[in-house]
Design a protein around this motif. Structure first.
Motif, PDB file in Angstrom:
ATOM      1  N   UNK A  72      39.097  34.552  38.585  1.00 57.96           N
ATOM      2  CA  UNK A  72      38.811  34.460  37.156  1.00 57.96           C
ATOM      3  C   UNK A  72      37.904  33.278  36.845  1.00 57.96           C
ATOM      4  N   UNK A  73      38.250  32.119  37.362  1.00 62.79           N
ATOM      5  CA  UNK A  73      37.473  30.934  37.020  1.00 62.79           C
ATOM      6  C   UNK A  73      36.065  30.995  37.599  1.00 62.79           C
ATOM      7  N   UNK A 105      43.612  42.705  36.338  1.00 58.96           N
ATOM      8  CA  UNK A 105      44.723  41.982  36.960  1.00 58.96           C
ATOM      9  C   UNK A 105      45.955  42.866  37.127  1.00 58.96           C
ATOM     10  N   UNK A 106      46.244  43.698  36.130  1.00 66.62           N
ATOM     11  CA  UNK A 106      47.413  44.578  36.226  1.00 66.62           C
ATOM     12  C   UNK A 106      47.244  45.604  37.344  1.00 66.62           C
ATOM     13  N   UNK A 107      46.058  46.198  37.419  1.00 62.86           N
ATOM     14  CA  UNK A 107      45.809  47.217  38.441  1.00 62.86           C
ATOM     15  C   UNK A 107      45.790  46.607  39.833  1.00 62.86           C
ATOM     16  N   UNK A 108      45.119  45.472  39.967  1.00 60.28           N
ATOM     17  CA  UNK A 108      45.047  44.805  41.263  1.00 60.28           C
ATOM     18  C   UNK A 108      46.446  44.374  41.705  1.00 60.28           C
ATOM     19  N   UNK A 109      47.239  43.871  40.771  1.00 59.15           N
ATOM     20  CA  UNK A 109      48.598  43.434  41.098  1.00 59.15           C
ATOM     21  C   UNK A 109      49.458  44.608  41.556  1.00 59.15           C
ATOM     22  N   UNK A 110      49.346  45.732  40.868  1.00 56.31           N
ATOM     23  CA  UNK A 110      50.119  46.915  41.270  1.00 56.31           C
ATOM     24  C   UNK A 110      49.734  47.366  42.678  1.00 56.31           C
ATOM     25  N   UNK A 127      55.333  33.932  47.153  1.00 56.18           N
ATOM     26  CA  UNK A 127      55.102  33.570  45.754  1.00 56.18           C
ATOM     27  C   UNK A 127      53.839  32.726  45.606  1.00 56.18           C
ATOM     28  N   UNK A 128      53.006  33.103  44.640  1.00 59.06           N
ATOM     29  CA  UNK A 128      51.841  32.309  44.308  1.00 59.06           C
ATOM     30  C   UNK A 128      50.556  32.709  45.005  1.00 59.06           C
ATOM     31  N   UNK A 129      50.634  33.507  46.073  1.00 58.77           N
ATOM     32  CA  UNK A 129      49.418  33.866  46.814  1.00 58.77           C
ATOM     33  C   UNK A 129      48.511  34.754  45.957  1.00 58.77           C
ATOM     34  N   UNK A 130      49.065  35.807  45.388  1.00 55.46           N
ATOM     35  CA  UNK A 130      48.269  36.684  44.523  1.00 55.46           C
ATOM     36  C   UNK A 130      47.785  35.935  43.298  1.00 55.46           C
ATOM     37  N   UNK A 131      48.666  35.165  42.678  1.00 54.00           N
ATOM     38  CA  UNK A 131      48.295  34.428  41.469  1.00 54.00           C
ATOM     39  C   UNK A 131      47.154  33.453  41.742  1.00 54.00           C
ATOM     40  N   UNK A 132      47.191  32.812  42.894  1.00 55.47           N
ATOM     41  CA  UNK A 132      46.121  31.876  43.257  1.00 55.47           C
ATOM     42  C   UNK A 132      44.796  32.615  43.424  1.00 55.47           C
ATOM     43  N   UNK A 133      44.837  33.778  44.072  1.00 56.32           N
ATOM     44  CA  UNK A 133      43.615  34.567  44.260  1.00 56.32           C
ATOM     45  C   UNK A 133      43.038  35.002  42.918  1.00 56.32           C
TER      46      UNK A 133
END
Length: 405
Positions: free
Chosen positions: A338-339, A308-313, A327-333
């Motif tokens: 994950x689930x 998650x850290x690498x993908x986010x960077x 806001x929220x687009x990356x977090x939703x993906x």
């Protein structure tokens, strides 16, 4: 090199494989007459030759796809194009994580051959785990591998034309059908490819008759069939990873294809979970067992956190998606990835317990009653993960479920 060494395909042997090697100028000419050759393949689909100049210790690997599955024989034909897919996948992975894959020296589509770096100084991760070893770089390496290969092959980075061209290039229908059948279908029905002791029949019947479970597996199967999100390794278990103290190499991407983003890391997590269960039998002393099991859970957590850290960077620095800064687009993906990965992991745990291809982690437990006990535990864990994938919201909750298995 693109020149074909032979005009037609034929399976190589310890003599004819030298014709491939001699044409590559890899070894000194003086060494060509006394190279040591050994066929070392222990998989189901390929021949693998280790070729070494014993004087200089310089060596390489020649891998050749067979036109059938060794585990069954010529009655199960397979495409040779998987050798092209494997070599191209290794080259594509090397663009973003060159230190985490073996070097490719040569490939030949006609012979279905890939010549690559020798990793004899590494050990297959599964064996290392069974023997009680731990690897400090593993979690960060696998998290980095899965994140970078995911991002750089996705619509978040590639131009749509290039992404769709890549999807065509890595179309892999025959090997995907193997995964579809052996991971998502056969273990959940009374199929002749399944392989389990009679003492597990009541637990197997529970799986076959659990409508809620089957409904969730059907959704996971459809996602596998329909979502071309990223270029996947396709078979990222602990038998596809070579390790030593501070080095990790991901091998054997012949199942590579474009699929759902959580699939690869799910298989890594599932195989660590299976080893976690097996350590109750393999570890020599209680303290050693507790130490190894804690390491395995921490590795699961750190691999996902690194992903998650690498993908986010990469998302923040290099995404070309027009919604990247909403806001929220990356977090939703990431949350959906994950689930769904939890569900995929559950399928992998079940299929490795009662399907065609088992894991040595459980199968090498020497006491039969102990083996059966932990295989039952594996089936219970796999079923719970599939049915609760949307109820587990973070990685520590997942490791808590594994710890409680």
């Amino acid at each position: 090199m693109s020149v074909q060494i032979k005009p037609t395909y034929e399976p190589l042997n310890e003599v004819t494989v030298l014709e491939v090697v001699k044409a590559l100028d890899f070894f000194e000419e003086a060494a060509l007459s006394h190279l040591h050759v050994k066929e070392i393949g222990d998989g189901n689909l390929n021949l693998v030759f280790h070729i070494e100049d014993q004087a200089s210790k310089k060596a390489l690997i020649v891998k050749q796809a067979l036109p059938y599955a060794k585990v069954v024989g010529e009655s199960w034909p397979l495409t040779l194009d998987r050798a092209r897919i494997e070599s191209e996948a290794l080259l594509k992975e090397a663009e973003s994580v060159p230190h985490l894959v073996p070097k490719v020296y040569y490939s030949d589509r006609t012979l279905a051959v890939t010549v690559m770096e020798d990793l004899s100084d590494h050990l297959i991760l599964r064996k290392g785990f069974i023997d009680g070893h731990t690897y400090p770089a593993l979690a960060e390496d696998i998290g980095t591998f899965t994140a970078k290969t995911a991002f750089y092959s996705s619509d978040f980075y590639l131009h749509p034309f290039e992404k769709k061209e890549q999807v065509k290039r890595f179309s892999n229908p025959e090997l995907c059908k193997i995964t579809e059948d052996l991971v998502f279908t056969d273990p959940f029905f009374n199929h002749d490819t399944n392989d389990y002791p009679a003492e597990l029949q009541s637990e197997v019947d529970k799986i076959w008759n659990d409508t809620e479970l089957l409904r969730e597996v059907s959704k996971l199967r459809f996602s596998f069939l329909s979502k071309a999100e990223i270029l996947l390794h396709g078979d990222l278990h602990t038998g596809s990873i070579f390790v030593k103290e501070n080095s990790t190499k991901v091998i054997d991407p012949e199942f590579a294809f474009y699929g759902p983003a959580g699939f690869d890391i799910a298989h890594f997590i599932a195989n660590l979970a299976l080893n976690y269960l097996s350590q109750n039998a393999h570890a020599k002393e209680p303290f050693n067992r507790e130490s190894i099991q804690l390491y395995l859970l921490q590795t699961i957590e750190k691999s996902w956190d690194t992903f998650t850290e690498t993908f986010t960077q990469l998302w923040n620095e290099k995404s070309t998606d027009p919604y990247a800064h909403v806001d929220g687009v990356l977090e939703n993906f990431l949350q959906k990835t994950f689930q769904q990965a939890i569900g995929f992991a559950g399928c992998e745990i079940i299929r490795r317990t009662i399907g065609l291809a088992h894991v040595a982690d459980l199968d090498t437990i020497q006491q039969k009653d102990v083996e059966l006990f932990y295989k039952k535990k594996a089936l219970e864990l796999g079923s719970k993960l599939i049915k609760n994938q949307r109820n587990i919201t973070n990685i520590t909750e997942l490791t808590d479920w594994i710890r409680g298995a």
